[in-house]
Design a protein around this motif. Structure first.
Motif, PDB file in Angstrom:
ATOM      1  N   LYS A  20    -103.827 -85.367 -51.872  1.00 13.55           N
ATOM      2  CA  LYS A  20    -104.933 -84.978 -50.981  1.00 13.55           C
ATOM      3  C   LYS A  20    -104.429 -84.523 -49.611  1.00 13.55           C
TER       4      LYS A  20
ATOM      5  N   THR B 256    -101.480 -83.701 -48.578  1.00 16.86           N
ATOM      6  CA  THR B 256    -100.572 -82.552 -48.630  1.00 16.86           C
ATOM      7  C   THR B 256    -101.361 -81.255 -48.811  1.00 16.86           C
TER       8      THR B 256
ATOM      9  N   THR C 157    -102.610 -92.873 -47.267  1.00 16.95           N
ATOM     10  CA  THR C 157    -103.703 -92.719 -46.320  1.00 16.95           C
ATOM     11  C   THR C 157    -104.524 -94.000 -46.301  1.00 16.95           C
TER      12      THR C 157
ATOM     13  N   ASP D 109     -96.635 -77.213 -59.659  1.00 17.09           N
ATOM     14  CA  ASP D 109     -95.212 -76.853 -59.534  1.00 17.09           C
ATOM     15  C   ASP D 109     -94.295 -77.875 -60.198  1.00 17.09           C
TER      16      ASP D 109
HETATM   17  N1  LIG Z   1     -94.305 -81.535 -56.444  1.00 21.52           N
HETATM   18  C1  LIG Z   1     -95.396 -81.750 -55.710  1.00 21.52           C
HETATM   19  N2  LIG Z   1     -95.496 -82.881 -54.987  1.00 21.52           N
HETATM   20  C2  LIG Z   1     -96.608 -83.071 -54.247  1.00 21.52           C
HETATM   21  C3  LIG Z   1     -97.662 -82.120 -54.214  1.00 21.52           C
HETATM   22  N3  LIG Z   1     -98.629 -82.590 -53.389  1.00 21.52           N
HETATM   23  C4  LIG Z   1     -98.195 -83.787 -52.934  1.00 21.52           C
HETATM   24  N4  LIG Z   1     -96.984 -84.078 -53.442  1.00 21.52           N
HETATM   25  C5  LIG Z   1     -96.189 -85.292 -53.193  1.00 21.52           C
HETATM   26  O1  LIG Z   1     -96.935 -86.408 -53.685  1.00 21.52           O
HETATM   27  C6  LIG Z   1     -96.834 -87.527 -52.810  1.00 21.52           C
HETATM   28  C7  LIG Z   1     -98.202 -87.961 -52.350  1.00 21.52           C
HETATM   29  O2  LIG Z   1     -98.775 -86.947 -51.559  1.00 21.52           O
HETATM   30  P1  LIG Z   1     -99.977 -87.222 -50.553  1.00 21.52           P
HETATM   31  O3  LIG Z   1    -100.440 -85.878 -50.065  1.00 21.52           O
HETATM   32  O4  LIG Z   1     -99.621 -88.227 -49.537  1.00 21.52           O
HETATM   33  O5  LIG Z   1    -101.033 -87.847 -51.563  1.00 21.52           O
HETATM   34  P2  LIG Z   1    -102.454 -88.461 -51.199  1.00 21.52           P
HETATM   35  O6  LIG Z   1    -103.360 -88.141 -52.330  1.00 21.52           O
HETATM   36  O7  LIG Z   1    -102.884 -88.010 -49.846  1.00 21.52           O
HETATM   37  O8  LIG Z   1    -102.128 -90.033 -51.198  1.00 21.52           O
HETATM   38  P3  LIG Z   1    -103.114 -91.202 -50.641  1.00 21.52           P
HETATM   39  O9  LIG Z   1    -103.824 -90.657 -49.461  1.00 21.52           O
HETATM   40  O10 LIG Z   1    -102.266 -92.367 -50.286  1.00 21.52           O
HETATM   41  O11 LIG Z   1    -104.032 -91.534 -51.777  1.00 21.52           O
HETATM   42  C8  LIG Z   1     -95.929 -87.080 -51.682  1.00 21.52           C
HETATM   43  O12 LIG Z   1     -94.632 -87.497 -51.969  1.00 21.52           O
HETATM   44  C9  LIG Z   1     -96.035 -85.567 -51.717  1.00 21.52           C
HETATM   45  O13 LIG Z   1     -94.882 -84.932 -51.215  1.00 21.52           O
HETATM   46  C10 LIG Z   1     -97.511 -80.932 -54.998  1.00 21.52           C
HETATM   47  O14 LIG Z   1     -98.379 -80.050 -55.063  1.00 21.52           O
HETATM   48  N5  LIG Z   1     -96.365 -80.804 -55.719  1.00 21.52           N
END
Ligand SMILES: Nc1nc2c(ncn2[C@@H]2O[C@H](COP(=O)(O)OP(=O)(O)OP(=O)(O)O)[C@@H](O)[C@H]2O)c(=O)[nH]1
Ligand SMILES: [Mg+2]
Length: 598
Positions: free
Chosen positions: A17, A19, A53, A129
């Motif tokens: 989310k 990212t 988060t 990816d």
């Molecule tokens: N390969 C790849 N890794 C990703 C991608 N998006 C996020 N990540 C990785 O996945 C992990 C989690 O990413 P976040 O964006 O923190 O995920 P989130 O959904 O916000 O996590 P929470 O808020 O804790 O629920 C990180 O290590 C990112 O670098 C993507 O599109 N591709």
């Protein structure tokens, strides 16, 4: 108002989310390139260190003539209240599913919350990816779950930026503009703003995060809250960029902040409706939020006895930014004045403790966390027991009930056996199984809440090589055969360590706890006895051997008499310290949570 779109990003934890939000902020030029960093909306150090988060975070973006208000939400089950409050402020939700992991437990939980709010759902297959991505399979899962067509699903990667513009365009096309409920001429309607979050800012004081449902608000307007009746003046008004960005005005449909000027932090509550004072009594309140029920309670005491007032103030301010937190004053014989606090889970408790330490410089003693027991007494009295100390004497008790939850576990079929065996061992009662696809299932169980809060989650993860995910919610109260276990350190009961345990697990738990203590307590100049007891009967014991300070090291050569004298003196010193009892044995703050997780 037609060019406004409000949406959240929701997903299971770690599905990307924050990212994805990074890429949106870049594409829309919302954040200066030099200020950009990974998961930039995770603004707390704590979020960045842990890579998760914790707080919802709104941000306003401009894109091809539209104002897009995005709210990034947490994925961890302990912060679900952040998600549900975000959902009430928007009209659409971008639902991310990790293309390598597929639908997980919080994907479902958060989706259902969004559906309850009648939001438009935009399904996105994220992280395409990744080499392990399996878009075709996951796409099928989503189609089955949402009953949508395959072409509605957008393939994206927050890492490479693929598909992100397409998501922004879909938000504009598919999510409706904020709709006005009630009067047709909304721009002239009376102000009604929903408070969906708040914060205490050192310079600005109490800040309310609002969605303007009707009318508009300008800097300097005299405002009032319907539920608390608090009155004040809007000192400043603006939007999130994501820093506070003053605009002096907010109009119907917009999301932003109001610097409220409230003197008391308790005057501002999430779910309340902001109106203009002149409209007092003439507008109906917006639908607020369901009160959250804490799952687990713990006593919170300042380590320094004289810091009670500071603690009170700190907790009240923190509550503004952590509305799932519950607290009420409590007094303990051993620990003095403090609070009994309620949390949604152990991570929530940990974050609370850490925020008080970092943001308010407070060191705390947290008692062993516990669920709420219902105790039916022989004299027909019914009491809620949130702390082991308050458990009535066994002779007065007719029966005790504990909270149960309904538990959903999503797991690959290969681990079904392991997961079911573990869940049964943990007192789970099997309900049924659903198939997500050919090789993944959703298991439904009923299980005591106390089990989930302890080590169940970690064990499910290891029983499934990390593949299973769980979600749970409160179900009902059921009878439990539990007893209070006291823990003695240096022969004195440590109130903060008492715990309510199942009678048939008492021996094992007692042993575990004294072992944890043996590993965590620092050694002293004297032997420390560690004991677990029930009703005064010791059921497990350990000891920490004394640290022997070699006082004779400095002596040269064989002056035996002096050496003996010194050793005598040291022995006496030991006795003195023993007499001081547990006062001289410092118990590290994290011991209590460690014990529970063991
Ligand atoms: N390969 C790849 N890794 C990703 C991608 N998006 C996020 N990540 C990785 O996945 C992990 C989690 O990413 P976040 O964006 O923190 O995920 P989130 O959904 O916000 O996590 P929470 O808020 O804790 O629920 C990180 O290590 C990112 O670098 C993507 O599109 N591709
Ligand atoms: Mg995140």
């Amino acid at each position: 108002m037609n060019n406004i779109r409000n949406f959240c990003i929701i997903a299971h934890i770690d599905h990307g989310k924050s990212t994805l939000a990074d890429r949106m902020l870049e594409i829309t030029g919302t954040i200066d390139k030099r200020k950009m960093k990974d998961q930039v909306l995770d603004r707390m150090d704590l979020e960045r260190e842990r890579g998760i988060t914790i707080k919802l975070q709104p941000v306003t973006m401009n894109y091809s003539g539209y104002i897009l208000n995005l709210i990034d939400t947490p994925g961890h089950v302990d912060f679900t209240y952040e998600v549900s409050r975000s959902l009430a402020a928007v009209e659409g939700a971008v639902l991310l599913v990790d293309a390598s992991q597929g639908i997980q437990a919080q994907t479902l939980a958060n989706l259902y919350l969004a559906i309850e709010q009648n939001l438009t759902i935009i399904p996105v297959l994220n992280k395409i990816d990744l080499p392990a991505a399996n878009p075709e399979k996951v796409k099928k899962e989503i189609v089955k779950l949402l009953g949508c067509s395959g072409d509605e699903i957008i393939l994206a990667s927050g890492k490479t930026g693929a598909g992100v513009e397409e998501i922004l365009k879909a938000v504009i096309e598919r999510v409706p503009a904020p709709r006005h409920v009630g009067v047709e001429t909304q721009d002239f309607a009376s102000l009604r703003a929903l408070i969906f979050d708040s914060n205490y800012d050192e310079y600005r004081g109490v800040v309310a995060y609002v969605k303007i449902v009707d009318g508009e608000i300008k800097k300097g307007d005299k405002i009032s809250l319907i539920a608390t009746g608090a009155k004040s003046e809007a000192i400043d008004i603006g939007i999130f960029k994501p820093d506070y960005f003053s605009t002096g005005i907010l109009k119907a449909g917009e999301i932003g902040y109001i610097v409220t000027g409230f003197k008391e932090v308790s005057e501002c509550r999430v779910g309340d409706t902001v109106i203009l004072q002149k409209d007092n009594g003439q507008v109906t309140p917006l639908q607020g939020y369901k009160e959250v029920k804490p799952m687990v309670y713990a006593g919170v005491f300042p380590r320094e006895g004289d810091e009670f007032q500071e603690l009170r103030e700190a907790i009240s301010k923190l509550k503004l930014n952590d509305s799932a937190l519950f607290f009420e004053p409590e007094q303990s014989n051993a620990l003095g004045f403090g609070f009994r606090c309620g949390f949604l889970g152990l991570l929530h408790l940990e974050i609370f403790q850490e925020r008080l330490r970092r943001e308010y410089n407070l060191d705390l003693i947290i008692t062993t966390p516990s669920v709420v027991y219902k105790v039916y007494k022989k004299d027909n009295e019914e009491v809620l027991v949130r702390t082991p100390q308050k458990l009535p004497d066994p002779t007065e008790i007719l029966r005790i009930e504990e909270p149960w939850s309904s538990l959903d576990i999503i797991t690959p079929k290969d681990f079904l056996g392991n997961v079911m065996q573990l869940t049964q061992e943990k007192r789970g009662v099997y309900v049924n199984t659903e198939y997500l696809d050919e090789d993944r299932v959703i298991l439904h169980y009923h299980i005591p809440m106390s089990t989930i809060l302890t080590d169940y989650y970690d064990k499910v993860k290891s029983a499934s090589s990390g593949y299973a995910s769980i979600n749970y919610e409160f179900l009902d109260y059921r009878e439990a055969d539990v007893v209070k276990m006291d823990i003695m350190v240096a022969e004195e009961a440590v109130e903060a360590l008492s715990i309510i345990v199942y009678r048939d697990e008492a021996f094992r738990r007692g042993k575990e706890i004294v072992n944890v203590l043996k590993e965590t307590l620092p050694r002293q100049m004297f032997v420390i006895k560690l004991q677990a007891s029930i009703g005064g009967k010791v059921i497990a014991a350990e000891r920490i051997s004394a640290m022997r300070k070699d006082v004779t090291a400095k002596l040269y050569g064989g002056d035996v008499t002096r050496k003996r004298k010194l050793l005598e003196k040291q022995k006496k010193g030991k006795k003195k310290m023993m007499a001081m009892g547990k006062g001289s044995v410092e118990i590290p703050s994290d011991t209590f949570v460690k014990i529970l997780k063991k």
